[in-house]
Design an enzyme around this catalytic site. Sequence first.
Site, PDB file in Angstrom:
ATOM      1  N   HIS A 225      -4.380   1.741   8.281  1.00  0.00           N
ATOM      2  CA  HIS A 225      -2.311   2.609   8.499  1.00  0.00           C
ATOM      3  C   HIS A 225      -2.811   3.445   6.942  1.00  0.00           C
ATOM      4  CE1 HIS A 225       1.727   1.616   7.638  1.00  0.00           C
ATOM      5  NE2 HIS A 225       1.611   2.139   7.125  1.00  0.00           N
ATOM      6  N   GLU A 226      -2.939   3.319   6.095  1.00  0.00           N
ATOM      7  CA  GLU A 226      -2.882   4.642   4.672  1.00  0.00           C
ATOM      8  C   GLU A 226      -3.887   5.210   5.153  1.00  0.00           C
ATOM      9  OE1 GLU A 226      -0.602   3.330   2.619  1.00  0.00           O
ATOM     10  OE2 GLU A 226      -0.384   1.421   3.068  1.00  0.00           O
TER      11      GLU A 226
ATOM     12  N   GLN B 249       2.768  10.009   1.439  1.00  0.00           N
ATOM     13  CA  GLN B 249       4.386   9.139   0.903  1.00  0.00           C
ATOM     14  C   GLN B 249       5.657   9.616  -0.337  1.00  0.00           C
ATOM     15  OE1 GLN B 249       2.669   5.694   2.219  1.00  0.00           O
ATOM     16  NE2 GLN B 249       4.483   5.177   2.881  1.00  0.00           N
TER      17      GLN B 249
ATOM     18  N   GLY C  52       1.096  -1.235  -0.011  1.00  0.00           N
ATOM     19  CA  GLY C  52      -0.188   0.056  -0.179  1.00  0.00           C
ATOM     20  C   GLY C  52       1.106   1.953   0.179  1.00  0.00           C
TER      21      GLY C  52
ATOM     22  N   CYS D 277       5.899  -0.234   7.056  1.00  0.00           N
ATOM     23  CA  CYS D 277       5.962   1.199   5.829  1.00  0.00           C
ATOM     24  C   CYS D 277       7.223   0.903   5.529  1.00  0.00           C
ATOM     25  CB  CYS D 277       5.330   1.950   6.899  1.00  0.00           C
ATOM     26  SG  CYS D 277       5.254   3.540   6.337  1.00  0.00           S
ATOM     27  N   LEU D 278       6.613   1.402   3.675  1.00  0.00           N
ATOM     28  CA  LEU D 278       7.986   1.687   3.262  1.00  0.00           C
ATOM     29  C   LEU D 278       8.060   3.134   3.088  1.00  0.00           C
ATOM     30  CD1 LEU D 278       5.530   1.071  -0.819  1.00  0.00           C
ATOM     31  CD2 LEU D 278       7.666  -0.348   0.507  1.00  0.00           C
TER      32      LEU D 278
ATOM     33  N   HIS E 213      -1.638   7.674   7.279  1.00  0.00           N
ATOM     34  CA  HIS E 213      -0.327   8.181   6.073  1.00  0.00           C
ATOM     35  C   HIS E 213      -1.588   9.856   5.884  1.00  0.00           C
ATOM     36  CE1 HIS E 213       2.884   6.341   5.941  1.00  0.00           C
ATOM     37  NE2 HIS E 213       1.945   5.163   5.682  1.00  0.00           N
TER      38      HIS E 213
HETATM   39 NI    NI Z   1       3.060   3.352   5.398  1.00  0.00          NI
END
Ligand code: NI
Length: 169
Positions: free
Chosen positions: A136-137, A52, A47, A94-95, A140
Site C-alpha cells: 500500500h505504501e 502523503q 503507515g 488510508c490517511l 503511494h
Molecule cells: Ni495510504
Amino acid sequence: MSKKLKILIFPDPKLRTVAKKVDKFDKSLKNLSEDMLFTMYDANGIGLAATQVDKHIRLVVMDLSEERNEPMVFVNPEYNVNKDHNLIEFEEGCLSIPGFNQNITRPDSIELKWQDLDGIQHTTTPEGMLTICIQHEIDHLEGKLMVDYVSALKRDRVRSRLLKDFNRK
Ligand code: NI
C-alpha cells in the site's frame, strides 16, 4: 522536537507524484522520518508515505504494533512478488482518503528490500500485516492510491464526497 505535517487528501493531484530515490542519508532525512512518525501517530495511522506529506522521496514510516511503540522506517523500499504467492483480500484504509475502507486484493508473499536511515541495505520476506501495508505504501510512492483498485463509479463517489468536505472547511 518533531512537528506535525499536513497530510494531502485525495483528490489532491500532488498525491499522483512519483517519488524520487533517496541518495543522501543525512540529518534532514532523519528529521523528516521523525516528523512523519509523529504525524502518523497523531492521525492514528499505521503507515505513512512521504508522498502523503508532499515530500516526493522514497521514504515510508510504519508501526503495526498494538502498543504503538515499534516505529519502522523504510528508505527506497521495493519488492518482488514471490512465485508461490496467493492472492488475499484485506480491508485497507488510508490517511489520504478519510472515511474510505475497501477490500483490496494483493499477493501475500513478497521479497522486500529497503535501506535504513544509515543507508544499510536489508532484505526480508515479511509476514502478516507488513506484507500488505508495505505494498500500500509503495503504491503511494508510485502515485497510486487505493481508489485506483475500485470501479470508476465508486472512485467518483469518494472524490465528490471528499471535495464537498474540503469545500465546507
Ligand atoms: Ni495510504
